[in-house]
Design a protein around this motif. Structure first.
Motif, short mmCIF file in Angstrom:
data_model
loop_
_atom_site.label_atom_id
_atom_site.label_comp_id
_atom_site.label_asym_id
_atom_site.label_seq_id
_atom_site.Cartn_x
_atom_site.Cartn_y
_atom_site.Cartn_z
N SER A 357 0.80 -1.23 0.00
CA SER A 357 0.00 0.00 0.00
C SER A 357 0.83 1.28 0.00
O SER A 357 0.31 2.35 -0.28
CB SER A 357 -0.94 0.01 1.22
N ASP A 358 2.13 1.16 0.31
CA ASP A 358 2.99 2.35 0.38
C ASP A 358 3.98 2.34 -0.78
O ASP A 358 4.93 1.54 -0.78
CB ASP A 358 3.73 2.36 1.72
N PRO A 359 3.81 3.19 -1.78
CA PRO A 359 4.69 3.18 -2.96
C PRO A 359 6.13 3.55 -2.66
O PRO A 359 7.01 3.34 -3.51
CB PRO A 359 4.04 4.21 -3.88
N THR A 360 6.39 4.07 -1.46
CA THR A 360 7.76 4.45 -1.11
C THR A 360 8.70 3.25 -1.16
O THR A 360 9.86 3.37 -1.59
CB THR A 360 7.80 5.08 0.30
N TYR A 361 8.21 2.09 -0.73
CA TYR A 361 9.07 0.90 -0.70
C TYR A 361 9.50 0.51 -2.11
O TYR A 361 10.67 0.18 -2.35
CB TYR A 361 8.34 -0.26 0.00
N ARG A 362 8.57 0.53 -3.05
CA ARG A 362 8.94 0.20 -4.42
C ARG A 362 9.86 1.26 -5.01
O ARG A 362 10.79 0.94 -5.77
CB ARG A 362 7.69 0.04 -5.29
N LYS A 363 9.65 2.53 -4.65
CA LYS A 363 10.52 3.60 -5.14
C LYS A 363 11.96 3.40 -4.65
O LYS A 363 12.92 3.56 -5.41
CB LYS A 363 10.00 4.95 -4.65
N LYS A 364 12.11 3.03 -3.38
CA LYS A 364 13.45 2.79 -2.83
C LYS A 364 14.10 1.58 -3.48
O LYS A 364 15.31 1.56 -3.74
CB LYS A 364 13.38 2.62 -1.32
N ALA A 365 13.30 0.54 -3.74
CA ALA A 365 13.83 -0.63 -4.44
C ALA A 365 14.30 -0.24 -5.84
O ALA A 365 15.35 -0.69 -6.31
CB ALA A 365 12.77 -1.73 -4.52
N ALA A 366 13.55 0.61 -6.50
CA ALA A 366 13.92 1.07 -7.84
C ALA A 366 15.21 1.88 -7.81
O ALA A 366 16.03 1.81 -8.74
CB ALA A 366 12.78 1.89 -8.44
N ASP A 367 15.43 2.65 -6.75
CA ASP A 367 16.66 3.43 -6.61
C ASP A 367 17.88 2.49 -6.53
O ASP A 367 18.92 2.74 -7.16
CB ASP A 367 16.61 4.31 -5.36
N ILE A 368 17.75 1.43 -5.72
CA ILE A 368 18.85 0.47 -5.60
C ILE A 368 19.06 -0.25 -6.94
O ILE A 368 20.19 -0.48 -7.37
CB ILE A 368 18.57 -0.55 -4.48
N SER A 369 17.95 -0.60 -7.60
CA SER A 369 18.05 -1.25 -8.91
C SER A 369 18.82 -0.37 -9.90
O SER A 369 19.67 -0.87 -10.65
CB SER A 369 16.64 -1.52 -9.46
N ASP A 370 18.56 0.90 -9.89
CA ASP A 370 19.25 1.83 -10.78
C ASP A 370 20.75 1.80 -10.51
O ASP A 370 21.57 1.80 -11.43
CB ASP A 370 18.69 3.23 -10.61
N GLY A 371 21.12 1.76 -9.21
CA GLY A 371 22.54 1.68 -8.85
C GLY A 371 23.17 0.39 -9.31
O GLY A 371 24.32 0.37 -9.80
N PHE A 372 22.43 -0.72 -9.17
CA PHE A 372 22.93 -2.00 -9.65
C PHE A 372 23.25 -1.96 -11.14
O PHE A 372 24.27 -2.43 -11.60
CB PHE A 372 21.89 -3.11 -9.41
N LYS A 373 22.32 -1.38 -11.90
CA LYS A 373 22.43 -1.40 -13.36
C LYS A 373 23.53 -0.46 -13.87
O LYS A 373 23.96 -0.57 -15.03
CB LYS A 373 21.08 -1.06 -13.98
N LYS A 374 23.99 0.44 -13.03
CA LYS A 374 25.09 1.32 -13.41
C LYS A 374 26.46 0.69 -13.13
O LYS A 374 27.49 1.22 -13.54
CB LYS A 374 24.98 2.65 -12.66
N CYS A 375 26.46 -0.45 -12.42
CA CYS A 375 27.72 -1.14 -12.11
C CYS A 375 28.25 -1.88 -13.34
O CYS A 375 27.49 -2.22 -14.24
CB CYS A 375 27.50 -2.13 -10.96
N PRO A 376 29.54 -2.19 -13.36
CA PRO A 376 30.13 -2.83 -14.55
C PRO A 376 29.79 -4.31 -14.72
O PRO A 376 30.06 -4.87 -15.78
CB PRO A 376 31.63 -2.63 -14.35
N GLY A 377 29.26 -4.96 -13.67
CA GLY A 377 28.80 -6.33 -13.79
C GLY A 377 29.91 -7.33 -14.07
O GLY A 377 31.07 -7.15 -13.68
N ALA A 378 29.54 -8.40 -14.81
CA ALA A 378 30.49 -9.49 -15.09
C ALA A 378 31.70 -8.99 -15.87
O ALA A 378 32.83 -9.45 -15.64
CB ALA A 378 29.78 -10.60 -15.86
N LYS A 379 31.50 -8.04 -16.76
CA LYS A 379 32.63 -7.49 -17.53
C LYS A 379 33.62 -6.80 -16.59
O LYS A 379 34.84 -6.94 -16.74
CB LYS A 379 32.13 -6.52 -18.59
N GLY A 380 33.07 -6.05 -15.62
CA GLY A 380 33.95 -5.37 -14.66
C GLY A 380 34.68 -6.35 -13.77
O GLY A 380 35.85 -6.14 -13.43
N ALA A 381 34.00 -7.43 -13.38
CA ALA A 381 34.66 -8.45 -12.56
C ALA A 381 35.78 -9.13 -13.33
O ALA A 381 36.88 -9.36 -12.80
CB ALA A 381 33.62 -9.48 -12.09
N ALA A 382 35.52 -9.44 -14.60
CA ALA A 382 36.55 -10.06 -15.44
C ALA A 382 37.74 -9.10 -15.62
O ALA A 382 38.90 -9.53 -15.56
CB ALA A 382 35.96 -10.45 -16.79
#
Length: 393
Positions: A357-382
């Motif tokens: 019922s509180d959209p704030t929780y999904r908004k905060k999850a989306a903020d973390i998701s955005d940070g994840f997607k800006k990381c270099p991922g498997a290419k950066g680890a390699a």
């Protein structure tokens, strides 16, 4: 072409994040040998690595399900298993590495035998950390209850005896902290973002926060109601028949679609009659479900939390171990979920509906998701692994 060796403990949450990195290294033309356990053979070979079995040497492979549950809760018990396995693997691993002469060893932070043999033989080493990186600063996030603290204090005698066994075999381990704490002088890949990692700025430049390794959606599930609730207690501490029954009571005939994954330690027949709006499975394609879910009622394993937040799904958290409790603390701090304080049907439903019922929780999850997607991922680890190899070799 370089020869790179991976070591990992027998856990899905520690293996899965490395598979994208293995695939990336293989695609770049490097040979990867992966020392692991038979249940993981198919997925490791699917990533392109050569699988090498360690089953015969690992005490954890001979645990019954009840003992396996203790691994995440009893530090003395976990330390004994780790030491037993390390010493059992000692001769085999040392001989194999002397024969193979790999350019680099990459070992899970809990697979201490990988780091030890690298130090013994002077082989470039990278630590693979699939939980939060752990030092005295981030430890403040991994808060333990009073009972857990007393339990650790009373078990220190047993733990120190096992640490002495490692020391007697020449392993550079001073205390149990050398096992669970990340060394600031060791090149380390961490599968989370600087935003989600507690106290990321307190770690040295040898750390690469590359973000979680989350595969894309490959299957589709049908969402047949406006809100979809996903419930899972993971793959280890999931013998929770009373909890599952309360979840069914909480959402029986509600205007929600509920998908519940119960693992293989509970027989679905023991749960009684299942309402039409609830489907119960031994296992599901978690990524496919999270792609459609509105809230995830989770044990709060790091891998599950990363996947949930990556797909912008807020959490209701019911951690079963101190490590999961630390992850739950962090999710709470960033505002992407709440803890389940009681497990009655009414309390379960109230917690889930609060997040829905509180959209704030999904908004905060989306903020973390955005940070994840800006990381270099498997290419950066390699890149990190190959850069370490180049600098140290």
């Amino acid at each position: 072409m370089s020869k790179i060796v991976f070591f990992c403990i027998p856990a899905h949450g520690h293996t899965n994040p490395t598979l994208g990195v293995v695939r990336e290294l293989v695609e770049r033309g490097h040979e990867v040998l992966y020392y692991s356990y038979t249940p993981f053979k198919e997925k490791i070979e699917g990533a392109g690595a050569k699988f090498v079995a360690c089953d015969d040497f690992d005490a954890e492979q001979h645990l019954d399900p009840k003992d396996a549950v203790r691994v995440g809760k009893d530090l003395a018990f976990s330390t004994r298993l780790l030491v037993d396995t390390t010493l059992a693997l000692d001769d085999m691993v040392c001989k194999e590495m002397e024969r193979l002469q790999p350019g680099c060893i990459v070992a899970d932070s809990m697979a201490v035998w990988g780091k030890a043999v690298a130090l013994k033989l002077g082989i470039p080493f990278v630590s693979s950390t699939t939980t939060f990186a752990f030092n005295k600063h981030s430890a403040q996030i991994m808060k333990q209850s009073l009972g857990q603290m007393f339990g650790m204090i009373f078990s220190m005698g047993k733990i120190n005896k096992d640490i002495k066994r490692l020391q007697d075999k020449g392993y550079p381990v001073k205390s149990v902290l050398d096992i669970i704490q990340n060394d600031d002088n060791t090149h380390t890949v961490v599968y989370t973002s600087p935003q989600f990692q507690p106290c990321a700025d307190t770690f040295s430049d040898k750390y690469a926060f590359v973000g979680p390794s989350v595969r894309p959606v490959t299957e589709q599930i049908e969402k047949n109601k406006e809100k979809l609730i996903y419930i899972s207690m993971g793959t280890v501490v999931n013998d929770q028949i009373g909890f599952y029954k309360n979840c069914i009571r909480a959402f029986a005939d509600a205007e929600y679609q509920v998908i519940m994954s119960i693992g293989n330690l509970v027989d679905a027949k023991e749960l009684g009659e299942i309402p039409e709006n609830i489907s119960v499975h031994a296992f599901v394609d978690q990524i496919a479900v999270l792609d459609k879910a509105d809230v995830f009622l989770s044990h709060c394993g790091m891998n599950s939390v990363n996947e949930s937040l990556y797909y912008e799904v807020p959490l209701v958290m019911y951690p079963q171990t101190s490590e999961q409790g630390g992850v739950a603390n962090r999710v709470t701090q960033v505002g992407a979920g709440i803890r389940l304080e009681k497990t009655s049907p009414a309390a379960i439903r109230e917690a889930v509906e609060k997040v829905l019922s509180d959209p704030t929780y999904r908004k905060k999850a989306a903020d973390i998701s955005d940070g994840f997607k800006k990381c270099p991922g498997a290419k950066g680890a390699a890149d990190k692994i190959l850069d370490t190899f180049t600098k140290l070799s």
